[in-house]
Enzyme design. Sequence first.
Site, PDB file in Angstrom:
ATOM      1  N   ALA A  15     -21.718 -42.794  20.967  1.00  0.00           N
ATOM      2  CA  ALA A  15     -20.814 -43.813  21.525  1.00  0.00           C
ATOM      3  C   ALA A  15     -21.487 -45.177  21.658  1.00  0.00           C
ATOM      4  O   ALA A  15     -20.953 -46.070  22.302  1.00  0.00           O
ATOM      5  CB  ALA A  15     -20.294 -43.345  22.880  1.00  0.00           C
ATOM      6  N   SER A  16     -22.653 -45.333  21.048  1.00  0.00           N
ATOM      7  CA  SER A  16     -23.333 -46.625  21.164  1.00  0.00           C
ATOM      8  C   SER A  16     -22.754 -47.667  20.216  1.00  0.00           C
ATOM      9  O   SER A  16     -22.875 -48.864  20.460  1.00  0.00           O
ATOM     10  CB  SER A  16     -24.834 -46.458  20.886  1.00  0.00           C
ATOM     11  OG  SER A  16     -25.050 -45.719  19.698  1.00  0.00           O
ATOM     12  N   ARG A  17     -22.157 -47.212  19.114  1.00  0.00           N
ATOM     13  CA  ARG A  17     -21.683 -48.159  18.098  1.00  0.00           C
ATOM     14  C   ARG A  17     -20.371 -47.672  17.505  1.00  0.00           C
ATOM     15  O   ARG A  17     -19.976 -46.524  17.713  1.00  0.00           O
ATOM     16  CB  ARG A  17     -22.709 -48.275  16.956  1.00  0.00           C
ATOM     17  CG  ARG A  17     -24.019 -48.860  17.387  1.00  0.00           C
ATOM     18  CD  ARG A  17     -24.980 -49.052  16.215  1.00  0.00           C
ATOM     19  NE  ARG A  17     -25.576 -47.812  15.762  1.00  0.00           N
ATOM     20  CZ  ARG A  17     -25.414 -47.299  14.547  1.00  0.00           C
ATOM     21  NH1 ARG A  17     -24.661 -47.916  13.646  1.00  0.00           N
ATOM     22  NH2 ARG A  17     -25.985 -46.162  14.213  1.00  0.00           N
ATOM     23  N   ASP A  65     -30.278 -36.531  21.078  1.00  0.00           N
ATOM     24  CA  ASP A  65     -30.017 -36.344  19.651  1.00  0.00           C
ATOM     25  C   ASP A  65     -29.185 -35.067  19.532  1.00  0.00           C
ATOM     26  O   ASP A  65     -29.650 -33.993  19.933  1.00  0.00           O
ATOM     27  CB  ASP A  65     -31.362 -36.212  18.922  1.00  0.00           C
ATOM     28  CG  ASP A  65     -31.194 -36.101  17.415  1.00  0.00           C
ATOM     29  OD1 ASP A  65     -30.169 -35.550  16.953  1.00  0.00           O
ATOM     30  OD2 ASP A  65     -32.095 -36.551  16.696  1.00  0.00           O
ATOM     31  N   VAL A  66     -27.990 -35.181  18.987  1.00  0.00           N
ATOM     32  CA  VAL A  66     -27.093 -34.008  18.980  1.00  0.00           C
ATOM     33  C   VAL A  66     -27.638 -32.853  18.142  1.00  0.00           C
ATOM     34  O   VAL A  66     -27.180 -31.720  18.288  1.00  0.00           O
ATOM     35  CB  VAL A  66     -25.652 -34.366  18.530  1.00  0.00           C
ATOM     36  CG1 VAL A  66     -24.979 -35.306  19.509  1.00  0.00           C
ATOM     37  CG2 VAL A  66     -25.623 -34.912  17.103  1.00  0.00           C
ATOM     38  N   ASN A  92     -18.053 -37.084  18.077  1.00  0.00           N
ATOM     39  CA  ASN A  92     -17.910 -38.243  17.187  1.00  0.00           C
ATOM     40  C   ASN A  92     -19.173 -38.552  16.372  1.00  0.00           C
ATOM     41  O   ASN A  92     -19.074 -39.088  15.271  1.00  0.00           O
ATOM     42  CB  ASN A  92     -17.543 -39.466  18.042  1.00  0.00           C
ATOM     43  CG  ASN A  92     -17.676 -40.761  17.267  1.00  0.00           C
ATOM     44  OD1 ASN A  92     -16.816 -41.115  16.458  1.00  0.00           O
ATOM     45  ND2 ASN A  92     -18.779 -41.485  17.470  1.00  0.00           N
ATOM     46  N   SER A 144     -12.769 -36.962   8.856  1.00  0.00           N
ATOM     47  CA  SER A 144     -12.630 -38.126   7.973  1.00  0.00           C
ATOM     48  C   SER A 144     -11.636 -37.807   6.866  1.00  0.00           C
ATOM     49  O   SER A 144     -11.495 -36.646   6.457  1.00  0.00           O
ATOM     50  CB  SER A 144     -13.985 -38.434   7.319  1.00  0.00           C
ATOM     51  OG  SER A 144     -13.821 -39.364   6.270  1.00  0.00           O
ATOM     52  N   TYR A 157     -21.407 -35.049   2.973  1.00  0.00           N
ATOM     53  CA  TYR A 157     -20.550 -35.573   4.061  1.00  0.00           C
ATOM     54  C   TYR A 157     -19.151 -34.951   4.011  1.00  0.00           C
ATOM     55  O   TYR A 157     -18.615 -34.505   5.026  1.00  0.00           O
ATOM     56  CB  TYR A 157     -20.483 -37.091   3.909  1.00  0.00           C
ATOM     57  CG  TYR A 157     -19.658 -37.809   4.948  1.00  0.00           C
ATOM     58  CD1 TYR A 157     -20.153 -38.016   6.236  1.00  0.00           C
ATOM     59  CD2 TYR A 157     -18.394 -38.308   4.636  1.00  0.00           C
ATOM     60  CE1 TYR A 157     -19.400 -38.697   7.182  1.00  0.00           C
ATOM     61  CE2 TYR A 157     -17.639 -39.004   5.582  1.00  0.00           C
ATOM     62  CZ  TYR A 157     -18.149 -39.187   6.847  1.00  0.00           C
ATOM     63  OH  TYR A 157     -17.396 -39.863   7.784  1.00  0.00           O
ATOM     64  N   LYS A 161     -17.142 -32.728   6.867  1.00  0.00           N
ATOM     65  CA  LYS A 161     -15.889 -33.201   7.480  1.00  0.00           C
ATOM     66  C   LYS A 161     -14.744 -32.219   7.215  1.00  0.00           C
ATOM     67  O   LYS A 161     -13.852 -32.074   8.047  1.00  0.00           O
ATOM     68  CB  LYS A 161     -15.572 -34.617   6.986  1.00  0.00           C
ATOM     69  CG  LYS A 161     -16.577 -35.656   7.474  1.00  0.00           C
ATOM     70  CD  LYS A 161     -16.606 -35.744   8.998  1.00  0.00           C
ATOM     71  CE  LYS A 161     -17.647 -36.662   9.564  1.00  0.00           C
ATOM     72  NZ  LYS A 161     -17.660 -36.720  11.040  1.00  0.00           N
TER      73      LYS A 161
HETATM   74  P1  NAP Z   1     -21.642 -45.652  12.958  1.00  0.00           P
HETATM   75  O1  NAP Z   1     -21.097 -47.012  13.193  1.00  0.00           O
HETATM   76  O2  NAP Z   1     -22.706 -45.451  11.947  1.00  0.00           O
HETATM   77  O3  NAP Z   1     -22.138 -45.077  14.377  1.00  0.00           O
HETATM   78  C1  NAP Z   1     -22.660 -43.782  14.426  1.00  0.00           C
HETATM   79  C2  NAP Z   1     -22.853 -43.371  15.860  1.00  0.00           C
HETATM   80  O4  NAP Z   1     -23.336 -42.014  15.856  1.00  0.00           O
HETATM   81  C3  NAP Z   1     -23.903 -44.219  16.564  1.00  0.00           C
HETATM   82  O5  NAP Z   1     -23.510 -44.405  17.902  1.00  0.00           O
HETATM   83  C4  NAP Z   1     -25.164 -43.337  16.480  1.00  0.00           C
HETATM   84  O6  NAP Z   1     -26.042 -43.505  17.578  1.00  0.00           O
HETATM   85  C5  NAP Z   1     -24.538 -41.953  16.589  1.00  0.00           C
HETATM   86  N1  NAP Z   1     -25.423 -40.909  16.066  1.00  0.00           N
HETATM   87  C6  NAP Z   1     -25.837 -40.724  14.790  1.00  0.00           C
HETATM   88  N2  NAP Z   1     -26.651 -39.659  14.729  1.00  0.00           N
HETATM   89  C7  NAP Z   1     -26.739 -39.159  15.985  1.00  0.00           C
HETATM   90  C8  NAP Z   1     -27.428 -38.082  16.556  1.00  0.00           C
HETATM   91  N3  NAP Z   1     -28.209 -37.269  15.823  1.00  0.00           N
HETATM   92  N4  NAP Z   1     -27.295 -37.855  17.890  1.00  0.00           N
HETATM   93  C9  NAP Z   1     -26.525 -38.650  18.657  1.00  0.00           C
HETATM   94  N5  NAP Z   1     -25.835 -39.707  18.166  1.00  0.00           N
HETATM   95  C10 NAP Z   1     -25.964 -39.957  16.838  1.00  0.00           C
HETATM   96  O7  NAP Z   1     -20.481 -44.624  12.560  1.00  0.00           O
HETATM   97  P2  NAP Z   1     -18.891 -44.746  12.711  1.00  0.00           P
HETATM   98  O8  NAP Z   1     -18.384 -45.359  11.483  1.00  0.00           O
HETATM   99  O9  NAP Z   1     -18.547 -45.303  14.028  1.00  0.00           O
HETATM  100  O10 NAP Z   1     -18.513 -43.194  12.640  1.00  0.00           O
HETATM  101  C11 NAP Z   1     -18.242 -42.414  13.804  1.00  0.00           C
HETATM  102  C12 NAP Z   1     -17.614 -41.111  13.364  1.00  0.00           C
HETATM  103  O11 NAP Z   1     -16.414 -41.393  12.645  1.00  0.00           O
HETATM  104  C13 NAP Z   1     -18.493 -40.290  12.433  1.00  0.00           C
HETATM  105  O12 NAP Z   1     -18.351 -38.930  12.706  1.00  0.00           O
HETATM  106  C14 NAP Z   1     -17.937 -40.620  11.070  1.00  0.00           C
HETATM  107  O13 NAP Z   1     -18.190 -39.585  10.143  1.00  0.00           O
HETATM  108  C15 NAP Z   1     -16.470 -40.770  11.376  1.00  0.00           C
HETATM  109  N6  NAP Z   1     -15.728 -41.578  10.412  1.00  0.00           N
HETATM  110  C16 NAP Z   1     -16.109 -42.847  10.109  1.00  0.00           C
HETATM  111  C17 NAP Z   1     -15.376 -43.559   9.169  1.00  0.00           C
HETATM  112  C18 NAP Z   1     -15.716 -44.965   8.766  1.00  0.00           C
HETATM  113  O14 NAP Z   1     -15.202 -45.443   7.742  1.00  0.00           O
HETATM  114  N7  NAP Z   1     -16.512 -45.699   9.511  1.00  0.00           N
HETATM  115  C19 NAP Z   1     -14.261 -42.972   8.552  1.00  0.00           C
HETATM  116  C20 NAP Z   1     -13.911 -41.671   8.900  1.00  0.00           C
HETATM  117  C21 NAP Z   1     -14.647 -40.981   9.837  1.00  0.00           C
HETATM  118  P3  NAP Z   1     -27.401 -44.396  17.492  1.00  0.00           P
HETATM  119  O15 NAP Z   1     -27.033 -45.729  16.956  1.00  0.00           O
HETATM  120  O16 NAP Z   1     -27.866 -44.431  18.915  1.00  0.00           O
HETATM  121  O17 NAP Z   1     -28.334 -43.675  16.586  1.00  0.00           O
END
Ligand code: NAP
Length: 249
Positions: A15-17, A65-66, A92, A144, A157, A161
Amino acid sequence: MTRNLTGKTCVVTGASRGIGAEIAKNLGRHGANVVVNYRSSEGEALDVAETIESEGNSAITVQADVTDGIEVDEMSETVHEAFGPADVLVNNAGVTVDRTFKNMTREDWDRVMDVNLGGVFNCTKAFYDDLKDAPEGRLINISSVVGQQGNYGQANYATTKSGLFGFTRTLALELANSGSTVNCVAPGFTQTDMLADVDEEVQGKIRSRIPLDRFAEVDDISGVVQFLASEESSYMTGQILGINGGMEW
Ligand code: NAP
């Protein structure tokens, strides 16, 4: 804005980004006590919690770390001390390591499995009893459109998903007798760091396949998650909701 999550404890992983950060803020706006999980982006996670608190709601940040079951169990203890048992878990956190299958190493494959499915296992395990015992327990998995369609260069990936569909439907059955629900959202391509990593030419090709002719904003996703977390969705379980601007699958 209804405050229909007042008193509910909602845990959002990653949930940080990006999408997770907006989900966390929006659950806060609806009155929830929010747990902002992160792996490495401490400053961003603190900003998310500060935003939630500045709007008059409660939040804590928890580093875990999940992929690490021990850290996840410690997170659950921290949540219990701060807010009591969880009512809502949003799985998420997710990563991509994109390569064509020909070039994909076993390490690339395992890394994505570890976070996107192993993390879901660890977090759901840690909060399973909470969700089962909660009066309106909610497990929400973030999949996704790529899990529905596949995508060039994303065999690892896409597999994780799609895996969430089977997980969602199975947990929905296993939790049904407790009244808790399990659903999945499958966002389309959304404006976050994850999409920013995709080559611009490839982004253009993807966009040409989106009938609404735009990428999703993070709040296109967070509103649906908030609905699934609320009592308004109490007769929905085992569902996969596409939020993808009309992309076919
Ligand atoms: P993002 O901007 O890259 O952010 C990823 C988030 O996941 C960050 O808060 C990161 O934390 C955290 N994270 C990654 N590895 C982790 C771990 N091992 N333990 C705990 N936290 C972890 O990604 P997003 O685009 O927001 O995607 C969020 C979700 O939506 C994902 O599941 C992704 O597959 C899905 N999604 C994204 C899209 C898209 O187009 N963006 C489309 C469909 C689905 P840190 O920064 O602290 O490492």
